[in-house]
Design a protein around this motif. Structure first.
Motif, short mmCIF file in Angstrom:
data_model
loop_
_atom_site.label_atom_id
_atom_site.label_comp_id
_atom_site.label_asym_id
_atom_site.label_seq_id
_atom_site.Cartn_x
_atom_site.Cartn_y
_atom_site.Cartn_z
N ALA A 64 0.83 -1.27 0.03
CA ALA A 64 0.06 0.04 -0.04
C ALA A 64 0.90 1.31 -0.05
N THR A 65 2.03 1.23 0.63
CA THR A 65 2.85 2.24 0.80
C THR A 65 3.26 2.73 -0.75
N ARG A 68 0.51 4.08 -2.71
CA ARG A 68 -0.02 5.56 -2.34
C ARG A 68 1.01 6.28 -2.98
N ASP A 154 5.63 -2.74 4.94
CA ASP A 154 5.95 -2.06 3.40
C ASP A 154 7.42 -1.40 3.23
#
Length: 193
Positions: A64-65, A68, A154
């Motif tokens: 997710a990092t 993003r 992450d």
């Protein structure tokens, strides 16, 4: 033509006479000059790493990092990291002013204050505060925040984590270097008062 030259000379003489002369300050010792230059270089590795990250170079973030950050790089995320890196480098470069004459008399090309004497406390107070903040941030990062951030699932692992650590580690000494140069500057400029 000669009258114009004479007027320019007279004006220049009046301007020089109106500017108060800076007090004679002993030159910075060699160690302070080296510390000021080292302070400038402490921000370069993290700036290069950050800019590479901003332009989408894979630096090890996953999940997710990575997702993003990917939606803003290149783009506003790139602008942000370039500006942040330039700001950090510019602030670090101000340390050199504590060992150079332009830290005591503003360079002539600066509008409104060019050629004027810089009051020592106008340099000492912000530099001392900056040193305290940077030293505290460095210690907090070194003894707490860094390990916690690297424990995130992450976060970069392996070689990518090593590269990121080596890029940010020099920032830990920025505050102490600035502090040492500030103390020397204060010692030299406030001695004559």
């Amino acid at each position: 033509m000669s009258k114009l030259v004479a007027n320019v000379r007279n004006t220049a003489h009046r301007v020089r006479a109106a500017v108060p002369a800076a007090p004679v300050v002993p030159p910075a010792p060699r160690w302070a000059e080296l510390a000021a230059k080292a302070a400038v270089w402490t921000t370069v590795p993290s700036g290069v790493w950050r800019i590479a990250f901003g332009f989408g170079v894979p630096v090890g973030f996953t999940g997710a990092t990575a997702a993003r950050y990917a939606e803003h790089q290149p783009g506003w995320g790139t602008v942000y990291v370039v500006v942040l890196s330039a700001l950090a480098e510019s602030l670090a470069f101000l340390t050199v002013g504590l060992v150079r004459p332009w830290g005591q008399v503003a360079p002539g090309w600066i509008p409104l204050i060019g050629g004027r004497r810089v009051p020592p406390l106008a340099a000492i107070v912000p530099a001392a505060l900056g040193s305290a903040v940077l030293t505290a941030m460095g210690l907090l990062s070194l003894f707490g925040g860094w390990a916690r951030n690297m424990a995130e699932p992450d976060s970069p692992r392996g070689f990518a984590a090593l590269v990121m650590t080596l890029a940010y580690l020099p920032l830990v000494v920025w505050g102490p270097l600035l502090g040492a140069v500030t103390i020397d500057f204060a010692r030299r400029t406030l001695r004559r008062r």
